[in-house]
Write an enzyme that holds these catalytic residues in place. Structure first.
Site, PDB file in Angstrom:
ATOM      1  N   CYS A  27      29.007 -17.068 -10.302  1.00 24.26           N
ATOM      2  CA  CYS A  27      28.716 -16.462  -8.999  1.00 24.26           C
ATOM      3  C   CYS A  27      28.841 -14.941  -9.094  1.00 24.26           C
ATOM      4  CB  CYS A  27      29.624 -17.063  -7.924  1.00 24.26           C
ATOM      5  SG  CYS A  27      29.054 -16.740  -6.235  1.00 24.26           S
ATOM      6  N   HIS A  33      28.269 -22.751  -8.816  1.00 24.69           N
ATOM      7  CA  HIS A  33      29.657 -23.020  -9.198  1.00 24.69           C
ATOM      8  C   HIS A  33      29.731 -24.340  -9.971  1.00 24.69           C
ATOM      9  CE1 HIS A  33      31.866 -19.896  -6.845  1.00 24.69           C
ATOM     10  NE2 HIS A  33      30.755 -19.913  -6.130  1.00 24.69           N
ATOM     11  N   GLU A  72      31.996 -25.513 -11.759  1.00 23.78           N
ATOM     12  CA  GLU A  72      33.337 -26.122 -11.807  1.00 23.78           C
ATOM     13  C   GLU A  72      33.499 -27.262 -10.816  1.00 23.78           C
ATOM     14  OE1 GLU A  72      33.874 -22.422  -9.078  1.00 23.78           O
ATOM     15  OE2 GLU A  72      32.665 -23.044 -10.792  1.00 23.78           O
TER      16      GLU A  72
END
Length: 667
Positions: A487, A619, A621
């Site tokens: 990001c 993102h 993750e």
């Protein structure tokens, strides 16, 4: 005469039934049945007709309103007492993982007593990270625990807050749906909570179209908090609305060890819960060491719970041992006795299960927990984590840490994170009275980056620390050190490239140039986003990312050679494509874009120019799972561990092929 005879016969038949009904309704007056009833006897149960059929509530405006709930779903409620941070989320996730391992369809709900609508605008220092779901919901970080441990894909409605409940009730009141009645906490707020739970508990979240059989509910906060009382009352009513064997209440408590295991805090916590009308069915005891049999018996005696329902949740080497710890104490067997789980159908394995690396059985969890233990004693890989919320502790970056850990376990390395505050990398003002000290601090921070095996820059908002993050991205490119930016981490890499490679000294982001002094905004505000509203006003949720040249792309190789992937976004700003052509001529590759081909989602450098340099606007993750690490994080950690074997690693990933977890179109 015949009619009179029939009437008399019917009265004689009904008289004993009336007598029994009267004795049932007033057993204190033993001779009350000798007197004629002044009025017909009431039905046995509230809302029950004399014929024994339940009547639907006439309207939500009635004072006695009780929402009708689906009685086919089983519920497991997890609450906490004594203090916060006991690990309710881990307990909820671990129980759910065990239930999933037994073949049950499971969903999960987190009930948060705070008045915020969602977690989107909450400070990472105070509340930890904001976890983003596929549908764009900005939620509590515990939903990340649920998704990672139970392999679910939840929605925004799986996070219920006080703010959402009151917003819904007030909207209904303004629309006149309460028919002029006084709107109160009971029954209207609690009724709304019950209806919400009932609705969400029916939604499939495991990739099938079948509705869940078991709903895990975690109650945030601590028993005794004022703000959580309506939730407790709603859950109490929910249990009352359900048949027996439909809801189990697990209460997490703390057992301190002060010259022996002390049970008094747990006793008081359970008594507080009893005072609110709830008798817990199980107690999960958080303690440094396994609960002693003597302690178990004392808690059982004082809390009116059988000793086999006192579950020890003691310290373990890693959290993936928790499902095994619970299984050793026959937790699911105990729940079977309380919920009659053996009466539910067990799901058959999916035809796609052979493509999935998700944890399903207890053996899977035991095996992965041992892999984590093995990684902890292996050669370390040091990641310089250049963040701005480092002082908030690991909770501020929980999903990122989890993704890095999943990747480190996959390459059998011990993850070592060197927390570098982004502000320490910023050049001090020459007018500063502590200029020399600040320069020494900056040099020391850069030395830590140099010593690390890889440099990671996470997302964030605001201009604090941005210059330091930009510097970190530039040093990683200059030193040819593995770099991953997520990001904002991608945006600062673009800003640094524009400054140092394209020679644009005032290159910046529109986010940081509030005074409008720069003419070169490399990162710009997305045109469809409102500048007046903050909450839930971003590009949120899962979006398609398409690879421009998948056969040549580093990122595509990490995803198994996929043509496109489905990843979660959370940003207001995007790359200004006016600079794209100039950057491409200098060696920067824009390998991923959205479906419109107007937004750049992935940047990278060829492996011949840099071992591993990658930035992603999304993102990754949020979709990392144990045993199934996020591809960008896996590639980054693998490159940091063995920078000379990146090409071999990429070839191996291509050979494995795409994973349906990131390419759902393949299902």
């Amino acid at each position: 005469m015949v009619e009179e005879s029939r009437t008399r016969q019917r009265e004689e038949t009904l008289e004993p039934m009336r007598m029994m009904k009267l004795r049932k309704t007033d057993s204190a007056a033993s001779d009350y049945h000798l007197f004629p009833p002044p009025s017909p006897a009431p039905p046995d149960d509230f809302g029950e007709s004399p014929a024994g059929h339940l009547l639907p509530p006439p309207s939500p405006a009635t004072a006695a309103f009780r929402p009708q709930v689906d009685q086919a779903v089983k519920y497991v409620v997890v609450s906490g007492g004594v203090c916060s941070s006991l690990g309710k989320g881990v307990a909820t996730s671990s129980i759910g993982a065990l239930l999933r391992g037994h073949g049950f369809r499971v969903t999960a709900i987190k009930m948060d007593p705070y008045i915020n609508i969602d977690a989107g605008l909450m400070s990472p220092y105070e509340h930890g990270e904001v976890y983003v779901l596929d549908d764009g919901g900005e939620t509590d970080l515990d939903l990340g625990n649920y998704e990672r441990m139970m392999y679910l894909s939840l929605g925004r409605d799986n996070n219920l807050t006080t703010g959402k409940v009151y917003e819904s009730v007030i909207k209904k009141e303004r629309e006149g749906k309460y028919l002029g009645k006084t709107v109160q906490v009971v029954p209207h707020i609690t009724g709304e909570m019950i209806s919400w739970i009932d609705s969400v508990a029916k939604k499939s979240v495991d990739g099938t179209t079948l509705r869940p059989q078991i709903c895990m509910i975690e109650l945030g906060g601590t028993i005794g908090d004022i703000e959580s009382m309506p939730f407790i009352e709603a859950l109490r009513q929910l249990k009352f609305n359900l048949p027996e064997n439909s809801l189990v209440w697990c209460h997490c408590s703390y057992i301190p060890n002060m010259s022996g295991q002390k049970t008094k805090p747990t006793q008081h916590s359970v008594k507080t819960l009893l005072g609110l009308g709830v008798q817990p069915d199980l107690i999960i005891c958080r303690c440094p060491d396994p609960v002693l049999e003597e302690t178990r018996k004392k808690i059982a005696n004082q809390c009116n719970i059988p000793a086999n329902r006192i579950i020890s949740a003691h310290d373990v080497t890693n959290l993936f041992h928790v499902p095994g710890i619970f299984a050793q104490q026959h937790l699911i067997g105990v729940m079977n006795g309380l919920l009659k789980l053996d009466q539910l159908d067990v799901a058959k394995p999916s035809p796609l299960s052979r493509y999935s690396k998700s944890m399903r059985t207890l053996n899977d969890w035991d095996r992965f927990a041992k892999q984590v233990d093995q990684a902890e004693i292996s050669k370390p890989v040091t990641i310089a984590f250049v963040g701005k919320y480092n002082k908030g502790g690991g909770d501020a970056y929980q999903s990122v840490i989890a993704a890095l850990s999943h990747a480190a376990v996959a390459v059998t390395r011990k993850l070592k994170i060197d927390w570098v505050d982004a502000t320490e990398l910023e050049a001090p003002s020459k007018d500063s009275s502590d200029y020399e000290e600040e320069m020494k601090r900056k040099a020391a921070a850069e030395a830590r980056l140099k010593a690390a095996d890889g440099i990671f820059v996470p997302g964030g908002f605001g201009d604090r620390g941005v210059a330091g993050k930009t510097r970190a991205a530039g040093l990683a490119r200059e030193w040819k050190k593995p770099y991953l930016g997520v990001c904002l981490g991608m945006q600062v890499a673009l800003i640094n490239f524009a400054k140092e490679v394209l020679g644009i000294p005032d290159a910046t982001s529109e986010e940081f140039d509030t005074a409008g002094t720069s003419k070169n905004h490399v990162v710009i505000f997305m045109p469809e986003i409102s500048k007046d509203t903050m909450g839930a006003n971003m590009r949120l949720g899962a979006r398609w990312v398409e690879f421009t040249k998948p056969e040549e792309s580093l990122a595509s190789a990490l995803y198994g050679g996929a043509n496109r992937v489905h990843e979660r976004h959370r940003h207001r700003y995007e790359f200004n494509v006016a600079f794209k052509e100039r950057m491409e001529k200098k060696g920067l590759i824009f390998s991923g874009q959205d479906e419109s081909k107007e937004r750049m989602d992935i940047i990278e450098m060829a492996t011949k120019d840099h071992p591993f340099f990658m930035g992603v606007q999304y993102h990754p993750e949020y979709k990392s799972r144990p045993g199934q690490p996020s591809p960008p994080f896996f590639g980054f950690v693998a490159a940091a561990s063995e920078p000379g074997q990146v090409d071999e690693m990429l070839a191996s990933r291509r050979k494995e092929g795409p994973n349906p977890h990131w390419t759902p179109f393949a299902i």
